[in-house]
Each structure stands twice: as C-alpha cells, then as structure tokens.
Design a protein around this motif. Structure first.
Motif, mmCIF file in Angstrom:
data_model
loop_
_atom_site.group_PDB
_atom_site.id
_atom_site.type_symbol
_atom_site.label_atom_id
_atom_site.label_comp_id
_atom_site.label_asym_id
_atom_site.label_seq_id
_atom_site.Cartn_x
_atom_site.Cartn_y
_atom_site.Cartn_z
ATOM 1 N N LEU A 31 -12.781 76.836 0.240
ATOM 2 C CA LEU A 31 -13.360 77.437 1.203
ATOM 3 C C LEU A 31 -12.906 77.804 2.449
ATOM 4 C CD1 LEU A 31 -17.008 76.301 0.272
ATOM 5 C CD2 LEU A 31 -15.873 78.463 -0.505
ATOM 6 N N ALA A 32 -11.941 76.635 2.836
ATOM 7 C CA ALA A 32 -11.345 76.714 4.112
ATOM 8 C C ALA A 32 -9.950 77.549 4.352
ATOM 9 C CB ALA A 32 -10.977 75.353 4.515
ATOM 10 N N VAL A 33 -9.459 77.683 2.963
ATOM 11 C CA VAL A 33 -7.995 78.339 3.081
ATOM 12 C C VAL A 33 -7.998 79.672 3.802
ATOM 13 C CG1 VAL A 33 -6.160 79.242 1.330
ATOM 14 C CG2 VAL A 33 -7.086 77.086 1.176
ATOM 15 N N PRO A 34 -8.769 80.545 3.370
ATOM 16 C CA PRO A 34 -8.912 81.910 4.388
ATOM 17 C C PRO A 34 -8.653 81.900 5.762
ATOM 18 C CG PRO A 34 -10.245 82.076 2.609
ATOM 19 C CD PRO A 34 -10.129 80.829 2.687
ATOM 20 N N ALA A 35 -9.612 80.860 6.213
ATOM 21 C CA ALA A 35 -9.690 80.798 7.645
ATOM 22 C C ALA A 35 -8.416 80.197 8.234
ATOM 23 C CB ALA A 35 -10.897 79.955 8.016
ATOM 24 N N LEU A 36 -8.124 78.854 7.376
ATOM 25 C CA LEU A 36 -6.789 78.232 7.716
ATOM 26 C C LEU A 36 -5.541 79.156 7.616
ATOM 27 C CD1 LEU A 36 -5.411 75.577 8.179
ATOM 28 C CD2 LEU A 36 -5.142 75.117 5.756
#
Length: 108
Positions: A31-36
């Motif tokens: 869930l965090a990868v796109p924002a990261l």
C-alpha cells in the motif's frame, strides 16, 4: 519540506544543499509503494548528489518497497549509492535476503 499527511509513510523529506533526506516511518508495504515511488521520484528530480533514507521509524519493509528504494541508485551521480540510516536488524536482514543490500551504503 513534505509533511506526513501529504506522503504516507514518509515523516519528513528535506533537501539541504545537495543532500536529500527522506525519513520513513511505519510499514513500507504494498500500500505504501506508490506514494514512496512518487516521493523518491520527486526528490530525484531535484538531482541530489547524496540521498539518505532514514529508517529509524520503519516497522516493516516488503520487497516492493526495497526495489523502490534501490531504484534510486540508478539516478544518483557516478557510483554514489543511497544511504540507509538507522535500519533495524530485521530490515537489514530483508535487504540481504532480497540481494539489494549492495545497492546501499549503511549508517547506524
């Protein structure tokens, strides 16, 4: 400076001179990868000569997040590698298992 509410899992991003520091927090999972990826891309657009990922507050990291961090090494000048600062023993182990550990330098 980017506030945590704007970029999930990144507490603070700052650019000081030619050094960019991204202080990460929480679970760096699917869930965090796109924002990261978006945040790392934004920082790399500033063309820093040094990139530090402060991981003191990271509680979990998955393979996708590790790949996203490792991709940063492809755009830094010369043979410069991103710096992982304050990674837990578990995070270091996961980096080693993923074979991406050589893509980074490490600081405690």
């Amino acid at each position: 400076m980017t506030e945590q509410a704007d970029i999930p899992h990144a507490a603070i991003t700052r650019l000081t001179g030619r050094t960019a520091t991204v202080a990460l927090a929480g679970d760096l999972d699917l869930l965090a990868v796109p924002a990261l990826c978006a945040e790392v891309g934004r920082i790399l657009d500033a063309r820093p000569s040094r990139l530090i990922f402060d991981m003191h507050a990271v509680t979990f990291i998955d393979a996708g997040a590790i790949r996203a961090l490792a991709q940063a090494s492809l755009t830094l000048p010369g043979l410069t590698r991103p710096i992982i600062r304050g990674a837990s023993a578990l995070t270091r182990m996961l980096l080693e298992i993923s074979s991406f550990d050589a893509a980074f330098e490490y600081e405690t």
